[in-house]
Motif scaffolding. Structure first.
Motif, PDB file in Angstrom:
ATOM      1  N   SER A 119      12.448  -9.349 -28.169  1.00 17.43           N
ATOM      2  CA  SER A 119      12.027  -9.905 -29.461  1.00 17.43           C
ATOM      3  C   SER A 119      13.115  -9.578 -30.472  1.00 17.43           C
ATOM      4  CB  SER A 119      10.712  -9.268 -29.897  1.00 17.43           C
ATOM      5  OG  SER A 119      10.928  -7.894 -30.171  1.00 17.43           O
ATOM      6  N   SER A 120      12.949 -10.044 -31.697  1.00 17.03           N
ATOM      7  CA  SER A 120      13.951  -9.767 -32.731  1.00 17.03           C
ATOM      8  C   SER A 120      13.999  -8.281 -33.089  1.00 17.03           C
ATOM      9  CB  SER A 120      13.665 -10.599 -33.982  1.00 17.03           C
ATOM     10  OG  SER A 120      12.396 -10.258 -34.494  1.00 17.03           O
ATOM     11  N   THR A 121      12.954  -7.530 -32.742  1.00 15.20           N
ATOM     12  CA  THR A 121      12.918  -6.098 -33.061  1.00 15.20           C
ATOM     13  C   THR A 121      13.311  -5.208 -31.879  1.00 15.20           C
ATOM     14  OG1 THR A 121      10.560  -6.016 -32.548  1.00 15.20           O
ATOM     15  CG2 THR A 121      11.168  -6.378 -34.856  1.00 15.20           C
ATOM     16  N   ASP A 122      13.403  -5.801 -30.675  1.00 15.74           N
ATOM     17  CA  ASP A 122      13.821  -5.056 -29.481  1.00 15.74           C
ATOM     18  C   ASP A 122      14.920  -5.831 -28.771  1.00 15.74           C
ATOM     19  OD1 ASP A 122      12.017  -2.585 -29.085  1.00 15.74           O
ATOM     20  OD2 ASP A 122      10.595  -4.171 -29.597  1.00 15.74           O
ATOM     21  N   LYS A 165      18.791  -2.591 -30.264  1.00 15.06           N
ATOM     22  CA  LYS A 165      17.777  -2.289 -31.269  1.00 15.06           C
ATOM     23  C   LYS A 165      16.490  -1.928 -30.539  1.00 15.06           C
ATOM     24  CE  LYS A 165      17.300  -4.903 -35.298  1.00 15.06           C
ATOM     25  NZ  LYS A 165      16.743  -6.050 -36.061  1.00 15.06           N
ATOM     26  N   SER A 178      12.414  -0.962 -31.356  1.00 15.70           N
ATOM     27  CA  SER A 178      11.343  -0.931 -32.377  1.00 15.70           C
ATOM     28  C   SER A 178      11.911  -1.143 -33.777  1.00 15.70           C
ATOM     29  CB  SER A 178      10.568   0.377 -32.316  1.00 15.70           C
ATOM     30  OG  SER A 178      10.071   0.575 -31.014  1.00 15.70           O
ATOM     31  N   ASP A 179      12.783  -2.129 -33.912  1.00 15.40           N
ATOM     32  CA  ASP A 179      13.404  -2.529 -35.175  1.00 15.40           C
ATOM     33  C   ASP A 179      14.400  -1.508 -35.745  1.00 15.40           C
ATOM     34  OD1 ASP A 179      13.774  -4.736 -36.742  1.00 15.40           O
ATOM     35  OD2 ASP A 179      12.199  -4.249 -38.186  1.00 15.40           O
ATOM     36  N   SER A 180      14.825  -0.524 -34.931  1.00 16.05           N
ATOM     37  CA  SER A 180      15.836   0.447 -35.380  1.00 16.05           C
ATOM     38  C   SER A 180      17.128   0.237 -34.596  1.00 16.05           C
ATOM     39  CB  SER A 180      15.359   1.873 -35.142  1.00 16.05           C
ATOM     40  OG  SER A 180      14.256   2.154 -35.952  1.00 16.05           O
TER      41      SER A 180
END
Length: 128
Positions: free
Chosen positions: A36-39, A58, A60-62
């Protein structure tokens, strides 16, 4: 224009072939592969203002620790073709001049569903 694909189904051994035209006035572009865009397993980001290719992942969005490669064979206003191959433990990006950038599959993904292409790359063709 940005592109997002949510049902890619890329597995180890698959190669993504990307062809596009780099805009004449862009600071760069990025191709992101993951769940996903966050992983993201791979964030591939040529930056013209820094003359560098930045790769990262990336979770969990970090953002994690970035890898910087000073080899930048991309030019504004040019049409480029390059390949992103998913291996079992890493990604291999074959650049237009034959140079290869390797980036580890830090999350150990067995399948990539998500891809996005952002910034100054106008897609001509995209093939898995």
């Amino acid at each position: 224009g940005n592109i997002e694909i949510l049902n890619l189904s890329m597995k180890p051994g698959n190669t993504l072939k990307v062809k596009g035209k780099i805009s004449a006035d862009t600071l760069g572009f990025s191709i992101n592969l993951g769940c996903s865009s966050t992983d993201l397993a791979l964030h591939f980001n040529p930056r013209f203002n820094e003359s560098v290719i930045v790769c990262n992942s990336k979770c969990s969005d970090s953002w994690q620790k970035e890898h910087r490669d000073r080899h930048l064979p991309f030019f504004r206003g040019c049409t480029v073709k390059f390949f992103i191959e998913m291996l079992s433990d890493k990604f291999r990006v074959k650049l237009p001049d034959g140079y290869e950038v390797y980036f580890p599959n830090r999350h150990g993904y067995r399948k990539i569903n998500y891809v996005s292409i952002m910034g100054g790359l106008k897609m001509i063709s995209f093939k898995l």
